[in-house]
Design a protein around this motif. Structure first.
Motif, mmCIF file in Angstrom:
data_model
loop_
_atom_site.group_PDB
_atom_site.id
_atom_site.type_symbol
_atom_site.label_atom_id
_atom_site.label_comp_id
_atom_site.label_asym_id
_atom_site.label_seq_id
_atom_site.Cartn_x
_atom_site.Cartn_y
_atom_site.Cartn_z
ATOM 1 N N TRP A 156 0.758 -0.795 -0.014
ATOM 2 C CA TRP A 156 -0.282 -0.305 0.489
ATOM 3 C C TRP A 156 0.447 1.128 -0.368
ATOM 4 C CZ3 TRP A 156 -0.926 4.544 3.609
ATOM 5 C CH2 TRP A 156 -1.970 4.893 3.370
ATOM 6 N N LEU A 157 2.273 0.993 0.654
ATOM 7 C CA LEU A 157 2.708 2.270 0.390
ATOM 8 C C LEU A 157 3.211 2.659 0.247
ATOM 9 C CD1 LEU A 157 4.557 2.856 4.110
ATOM 10 C CD2 LEU A 157 3.454 4.250 3.080
ATOM 11 N N SER A 158 3.931 1.594 -1.306
ATOM 12 C CA SER A 158 4.531 1.585 -2.235
ATOM 13 C C SER A 158 4.102 2.361 -3.303
ATOM 14 C CB SER A 158 5.535 0.334 -2.399
ATOM 15 O OG SER A 158 4.177 0.045 -3.128
ATOM 16 N N VAL A 159 2.604 1.673 -3.338
ATOM 17 C CA VAL A 159 1.874 2.499 -3.983
ATOM 18 C C VAL A 159 1.464 4.536 -4.299
ATOM 19 C CG1 VAL A 159 -0.308 2.968 -5.802
ATOM 20 C CG2 VAL A 159 0.361 0.338 -5.245
ATOM 21 N N VAL A 160 1.490 4.694 -2.494
ATOM 22 C CA VAL A 160 0.910 6.496 -2.842
ATOM 23 C C VAL A 160 3.015 6.591 -2.489
ATOM 24 C CG1 VAL A 160 -0.051 7.543 -0.258
ATOM 25 C CG2 VAL A 160 -0.970 5.659 -0.635
ATOM 26 N N ALA A 161 3.677 6.334 -1.788
ATOM 27 C CA ALA A 161 4.520 7.074 -2.344
ATOM 28 C C ALA A 161 5.266 7.630 -3.320
ATOM 29 C CB ALA A 161 6.019 5.836 -1.568
ATOM 30 N N ILE B 227 -6.206 4.630 -2.661
ATOM 31 C CA ILE B 227 -7.854 3.431 -2.969
ATOM 32 C C ILE B 227 -7.218 2.708 -3.419
ATOM 33 C CG2 ILE B 227 -10.337 3.179 -3.686
ATOM 34 C CD1 ILE B 227 -10.194 5.644 -3.332
ATOM 35 N N ILE B 228 -6.400 3.626 -4.774
ATOM 36 C CA ILE B 228 -5.545 1.920 -5.724
ATOM 37 C C ILE B 228 -4.676 1.251 -4.909
ATOM 38 C CG2 ILE B 228 -4.196 1.832 -7.485
ATOM 39 C CD1 ILE B 228 -5.205 4.278 -9.038
ATOM 40 N N GLY B 229 -4.106 1.571 -3.615
ATOM 41 C CA GLY B 229 -3.133 0.561 -3.159
ATOM 42 C C GLY B 229 -3.665 -0.315 -1.938
ATOM 43 N N ILE B 230 -4.868 -0.226 -2.089
ATOM 44 C CA ILE B 230 -5.552 -1.449 -1.451
ATOM 45 C C ILE B 230 -5.570 -2.171 -2.304
ATOM 46 C CG2 ILE B 230 -7.826 -2.176 -0.357
ATOM 47 C CD1 ILE B 230 -8.274 1.043 0.720
ATOM 48 N N GLY B 231 -6.085 -2.384 -3.240
ATOM 49 C CA GLY B 231 -5.476 -3.089 -4.636
ATOM 50 C C GLY B 231 -4.349 -3.788 -4.105
ATOM 51 N N GLU B 232 -2.924 -3.065 -5.577
ATOM 52 C CA GLU B 232 -1.574 -3.325 -4.207
ATOM 53 C C GLU B 232 -1.706 -4.729 -3.264
ATOM 54 O OE1 GLU B 232 0.329 -2.286 -7.287
ATOM 55 O OE2 GLU B 232 1.956 -3.695 -5.791
ATOM 56 N N ALA B 233 -1.730 -3.886 -2.310
ATOM 57 C CA ALA B 233 -1.921 -5.568 -0.726
ATOM 58 C C ALA B 233 -3.037 -6.008 -0.825
ATOM 59 C CB ALA B 233 -2.434 -3.764 0.474
ATOM 60 N N ILE B 234 -3.689 -5.915 -1.802
ATOM 61 C CA ILE B 234 -4.929 -7.676 -1.637
ATOM 62 C C ILE B 234 -4.274 -8.211 -2.923
ATOM 63 C CG2 ILE B 234 -7.182 -8.470 -2.801
ATOM 64 C CD1 ILE B 234 -8.359 -5.982 -1.420
ATOM 65 N N ILE B 235 -3.832 -7.594 -3.610
ATOM 66 C CA ILE B 235 -3.325 -8.643 -4.656
ATOM 67 C C ILE B 235 -1.611 -9.312 -4.568
ATOM 68 C CG2 ILE B 235 -2.214 -8.948 -6.890
ATOM 69 C CD1 ILE B 235 -3.693 -6.310 -7.956
ATOM 70 N N THR B 236 -1.090 -8.059 -3.855
ATOM 71 C CA THR B 236 0.148 -8.994 -3.451
ATOM 72 C C THR B 236 0.374 -10.215 -1.933
ATOM 73 O OG1 THR B 236 0.895 -7.142 -3.671
ATOM 74 C CG2 THR B 236 2.623 -7.665 -2.397
ATOM 75 N N VAL B 237 -0.778 -9.421 -0.763
ATOM 76 C CA VAL B 237 -1.157 -10.075 -0.068
ATOM 77 C C VAL B 237 -1.403 -12.230 -0.688
ATOM 78 C CG1 VAL B 237 -2.961 -11.227 2.035
ATOM 79 C CG2 VAL B 237 -0.960 -8.811 1.179
ATOM 80 N N ALA C 273 -2.384 20.520 -6.882
ATOM 81 C CA ALA C 273 -3.140 20.135 -7.242
ATOM 82 C C ALA C 273 -2.653 18.217 -7.489
ATOM 83 C CB ALA C 273 -3.092 21.323 -8.266
ATOM 84 N N ALA C 274 -1.428 18.351 -8.327
ATOM 85 C CA ALA C 274 -1.304 16.648 -8.266
ATOM 86 C C ALA C 274 -0.848 16.198 -7.328
ATOM 87 C CB ALA C 274 0.321 16.742 -8.832
ATOM 88 N N LEU C 275 -0.857 16.577 -5.789
ATOM 89 C CA LEU C 275 -0.727 15.872 -4.450
ATOM 90 C C LEU C 275 -1.762 14.988 -4.554
ATOM 91 C CD1 LEU C 275 2.324 17.541 -2.698
ATOM 92 C CD2 LEU C 275 1.803 14.841 -2.936
ATOM 93 N N VAL C 276 -3.375 16.570 -4.330
ATOM 94 C CA VAL C 276 -3.919 15.830 -3.875
ATOM 95 C C VAL C 276 -4.886 14.971 -4.661
ATOM 96 C CG1 VAL C 276 -6.153 16.694 -3.798
ATOM 97 C CG2 VAL C 276 -4.447 18.669 -2.656
ATOM 98 N N ALA C 277 -4.785 15.131 -5.577
ATOM 99 C CA ALA C 277 -5.486 13.848 -7.360
ATOM 100 C C ALA C 277 -4.940 12.509 -6.979
ATOM 101 C CB ALA C 277 -5.417 14.844 -8.141
ATOM 102 N N MET C 278 -3.499 13.090 -6.992
ATOM 103 C CA MET C 278 -2.815 11.836 -7.388
ATOM 104 C C MET C 278 -3.188 10.570 -5.526
ATOM 105 S SD MET C 278 -1.266 11.119 -10.012
ATOM 106 C CE MET C 278 0.038 9.691 -9.698
ATOM 107 N N VAL C 279 -2.660 11.448 -5.322
ATOM 108 C CA VAL C 279 -2.582 11.098 -3.046
ATOM 109 C C VAL C 279 -3.499 9.993 -3.169
ATOM 110 C CG1 VAL C 279 -2.335 10.813 -0.839
ATOM 111 C CG2 VAL C 279 -1.089 12.338 -2.839
ATOM 112 N N GLY C 280 -4.742 10.870 -3.268
ATOM 113 C CA GLY C 280 -6.560 10.973 -3.338
ATOM 114 C C GLY C 280 -6.933 9.586 -4.008
#
Lengths: 222, 108
Positions: free
Chosen positions: A154-159, A189-199, A178-185
């Motif tokens: 999750w952190l790797s995607v957010v980072a 959520i996308i990072g949760i998908g990364e965590a689920i597939i990784t696990v 603008a970039a930070l708010v939109a990208m991190v926002g």
């Protein structure tokens, strides 16, 4: 034309200086990785590198839906690093992202260094460091493997989203805020998908071929 | 690999590699065609912040956007392109790994 599968930053998103800087950083990291793999990696891990590259390539083709008319896809850096260690994983990620750019025109060639850094190296080096730290805090890899991998994924995607925002801002593409708010926002959520597939992938390997989990630290045989 | 491997021992040693490739192929066949066509995180931001038009067209096209030019069936085009990609990244990574191993052998 609406892009369906195109996932990665196109040429033009980042300025030429930003592209060059990240080409240099990425090339240096890959050179170090090749030396480390040459000196240390167990021979049996080489087919695993190929399989991980194949799986991560396939996994990145599956864009999962997230709410709000956006999709996300696997990066895979943490998954590869947990299995192969950061150096071999960096080479795997570079191969995948380079083939996507060269053969499939997914991601530009000028910005390839940026794309490998963001989607590969952040996960394989930064994410792996987080994985080791969290696993140690949970009493070792055997006990903490899956939760540690989830946090790191999750952190790797957010980072990656944060770093990408700075690259976009320095490039003059859009404002930092603008970039930070939109990208991190989106990417929290996308990072949760990364965590689920990784696990999921690690749990599957743990259940079916647990011996593959130890190749990373096996002594090099030659 | 100077001698042809006995097919049974080859399967025993490398069966998991074939299984891994099969899983990757299954992801391409069953999941990739069902992928969301909504823009991914970065593309969405590029559209919202109106810098998507800064993206330059590629200098050439081989299998652009995971399709095979000339194959009209969308499903077939994506699946074939994906399978080709799985083969290429597997081969490229394996070749790189083998080259690195050979360089270690040469030094020792």
């Amino acid at each position: 034309m609406t892009p369906i599968f195109l996932l990665h930053a196109a040429d033009g998103f980042f300025s030429v200086p930003v592209s060059i800087v990240f080409w240099v950083i990425t090339a240096a990291a890959l050179a170090v990785s090749l030396r480390q793999v040459s000196a240390r990696l167990d021979d049996r891990a080489i087919p695993l590198m190929g399989v991980m590259a194949a799986f991560i390539f396939a996994g990145q083709m599956f864009n999962f839906q997230i709410p709000g008319g956006t999709s996300g896809h696997l990066l895979g850096g943490v998954l590869a690093a947990v299995l192969l260690g950061p150096y071999a994983a960096a080479i795997v990620m570079a191969c995948v992202i380079a083939v996507q750019a060269i053969v499939f025109q997914d991601g530009g060639l000028v910005v390839l260094g940026v794309n490998i850094f963001n989607m590969g190296l952040i996960g394989t080096f930064g994410g792996y460091a987080v994985y080791r730290a969290v696993a140690a805090a949970l009493g070792g890899e055997a006990k903490g493997r899956l939760p540690a991998a989830a946090v790191a994924a999750w952190l790797s995607v957010v980072a990656a989203a944060v770093v990408c925002s700075f690259q976009l801002a320095v490039s003059g593409t859009t404002s930092l805020e603008a970039a930070l708010v939109a990208m991190v926002g989106w990417h929290v959520i996308i990072g949760i998908g990364e965590a689920i597939i990784t696990v999921g992938a690690l749990a599957f390997i743990q259940a079916s071929r647990a011996d593959l989990l130890t190749l990373r630290d096996a002594p090099a045989s030659s | 690999m100077s001698t042809a491997p006995n097919s049974r021992s080859f399967l025993k040693r490398y069966g998991w590699v074939l299984a891994g490739l099969l899983i990757a192929a299954l992801v391409v066949v069953f999941l990739a065609p069902a992928a969301s066509s909504d823009p991914d995180g970065l593309d969405r931001v590029a559209e919202d912040k109106e810098f998507v038009e800064k993206g330059k067209d590629p200098a050439y096209e081989w299998l652009p956007d995971y399709t095979i030019p000339g194959v009209d069936n969308e499903w077939l085009s994506v699946v074939l392109a994906g399978l080709i990609g799985v083969g290429i990244v597997f081969g490229a990574t394996l070749a790189l790994g083998a080259a690195v191993r050979a360089s270690r052998r040469a030094r020792t």
